[in-house]
Design an enzyme around this catalytic site. Sequence first.
Site, PDB file in Angstrom:
ATOM      1  N   HIS A  97       4.546 -10.643  -1.513  1.00 11.28           N
ATOM      2  CA  HIS A  97       4.442  -9.431  -2.324  1.00 11.28           C
ATOM      3  C   HIS A  97       5.347  -9.435  -3.551  1.00 11.28           C
ATOM      4  O   HIS A  97       5.212  -8.559  -4.409  1.00 11.28           O
ATOM      5  CB  HIS A  97       4.706  -8.196  -1.466  1.00 11.28           C
ATOM      6  N   ASP A 124       1.358  -0.591   2.313  1.00 12.89           N
ATOM      7  CA  ASP A 124       2.365  -1.500   2.863  1.00 12.89           C
ATOM      8  C   ASP A 124       3.053  -0.828   4.047  1.00 12.89           C
ATOM      9  O   ASP A 124       3.166   0.408   4.079  1.00 12.89           O
ATOM     10  CB  ASP A 124       3.398  -1.813   1.774  1.00 12.89           C
ATOM     11  N   HIS A 126       6.144  -1.503   4.412  1.00  9.85           N
ATOM     12  CA  HIS A 126       7.513  -1.483   3.883  1.00  9.85           C
ATOM     13  C   HIS A 126       7.544  -0.851   2.493  1.00  9.85           C
ATOM     14  O   HIS A 126       6.569  -0.922   1.747  1.00  9.85           O
ATOM     15  CB  HIS A 126       8.067  -2.908   3.798  1.00  9.85           C
ATOM     16  N   ASP A 128       9.598  -1.858   0.074  1.00 13.75           N
ATOM     17  CA  ASP A 128       9.846  -2.921  -0.911  1.00 13.75           C
ATOM     18  C   ASP A 128      10.692  -2.430  -2.073  1.00 13.75           C
ATOM     19  O   ASP A 128      10.435  -2.771  -3.235  1.00 13.75           O
ATOM     20  CB  ASP A 128       8.524  -3.499  -1.421  1.00 13.75           C
ATOM     21  N   HIS A 141      10.528 -10.498  -1.868  1.00 15.13           N
ATOM     22  CA  HIS A 141       9.331  -9.727  -1.509  1.00 15.13           C
ATOM     23  C   HIS A 141       9.714  -8.340  -0.986  1.00 15.13           C
ATOM     24  O   HIS A 141       8.830  -7.506  -0.795  1.00 15.13           O
ATOM     25  CB  HIS A 141       8.447 -10.488  -0.501  1.00 15.13           C
ATOM     26  N   ASP A 227      -0.760  -4.999   0.921  1.00 13.14           N
ATOM     27  CA  ASP A 227      -0.054  -5.914   1.822  1.00 13.14           C
ATOM     28  C   ASP A 227      -0.757  -5.867   3.174  1.00 13.14           C
ATOM     29  O   ASP A 227      -0.952  -4.790   3.737  1.00 13.14           O
ATOM     30  CB  ASP A 227       1.404  -5.457   1.946  1.00 13.14           C
ATOM     31  N   ASP A 229       0.271  -6.370   6.006  1.00  6.91           N
ATOM     32  CA  ASP A 229       1.019  -5.744   7.101  1.00  6.91           C
ATOM     33  C   ASP A 229       0.935  -4.218   7.060  1.00  6.91           C
ATOM     34  O   ASP A 229       1.510  -3.534   7.921  1.00  6.91           O
ATOM     35  CB  ASP A 229       2.468  -6.228   7.157  1.00  6.91           C
ATOM     36  N   GLU A 272       0.526 -11.263   1.392  1.00  2.88           N
ATOM     37  CA  GLU A 272       1.209 -11.404   2.681  1.00  2.88           C
ATOM     38  C   GLU A 272       0.285 -11.792   3.838  1.00  2.88           C
ATOM     39  O   GLU A 272       0.601 -11.560   4.999  1.00  2.88           O
ATOM     40  CB  GLU A 272       2.004 -10.138   3.027  1.00  2.88           C
TER      41      GLU A 272
END
Length: 305
Positions: A97, A124, A126, A128, A141, A227, A229, A272
């Site tokens: 990412h 995402d 996360h 980030d 990332h 992403d 995830d 990712e």
Amino acid sequence: MRAITLIGAPTDVGASVLGASMGPEAMRIAGIAQALRARDLKVLDIGNLVGPGNPQSPAHGGFRHLDEVVAWNRTLYAATLDTLAAGRLPLMMGGDHCLAIGSISAVAQHCRSRQKRLKVLWFDAHADSNTPQTSPSGNLHGMPVACLLGHGPSALTQLTDTFPVLRAAQIAMIGIRSVDASEKHFVNEHHIDVYDMRTIDEMGMRAVMQSVLSDVDENTHLHLSFDMDFLDPGVAPGVGTPVRGGPTYRETQLCMEMLADSGALASVDLVELNPALDIRNQTAELAVELLESLFGKSTLMREPR
């Protein structure tokens, strides 16, 4: 026919684990070009960009692999800007990412030159939003949002002639469920719109997406930075930083269908995807299914109103 350019960015220099560099080829094996052409899209696959390898070095000065991350993002910036200038939609296949710094910087530059309003949707697990001062690992990332908002090394925050690349009001985060305390402070301090999993649980995905898209109009360039995830790892195991409790398959498909319905989608990151951690390429196949929905495939039986 709508024209799409597939841009492979095979690197994991910004990531915590190896494997995302194989993401573009996994998506090709899963049939990304054929699936999109079946949606009456004019697809051009320009192959993979070339950049430095992963030195697997420890952090230095608050970063791991800063020089390599800068090189990849500069290359991707140029490729994305060229694609947009040619009137085509860039679909960046990552890679980790950190690459969103280059792709979104190019999109922002393109929008400014054409006086288009840019809105970035960050799907995402996360946030980030770490900085060199707050990152526990130095993995870049985990820093792209902070860099795009002007908090990071100048080589990444100033890829364009405008600083910062984004204003906080231009980005919305969806699906967040793993955030460091420092990131939470950063996000709240900058008043970034966040639809975390608690919000999704309470509102439902349809209401969340309606809220996210409520200000999108005909002058909006919508950029999706997705992403893998974002999804629950029970659905998408092939990711480097899985977090339980994410959206389901159908919730995510609904997101893609509603984005398609908006008519404003103009650039995409898909990042990712880690085939080294996948099971029989099922996460890459899922990524292709999601992109099909993003570009018009729907389960809707009734005629749209």
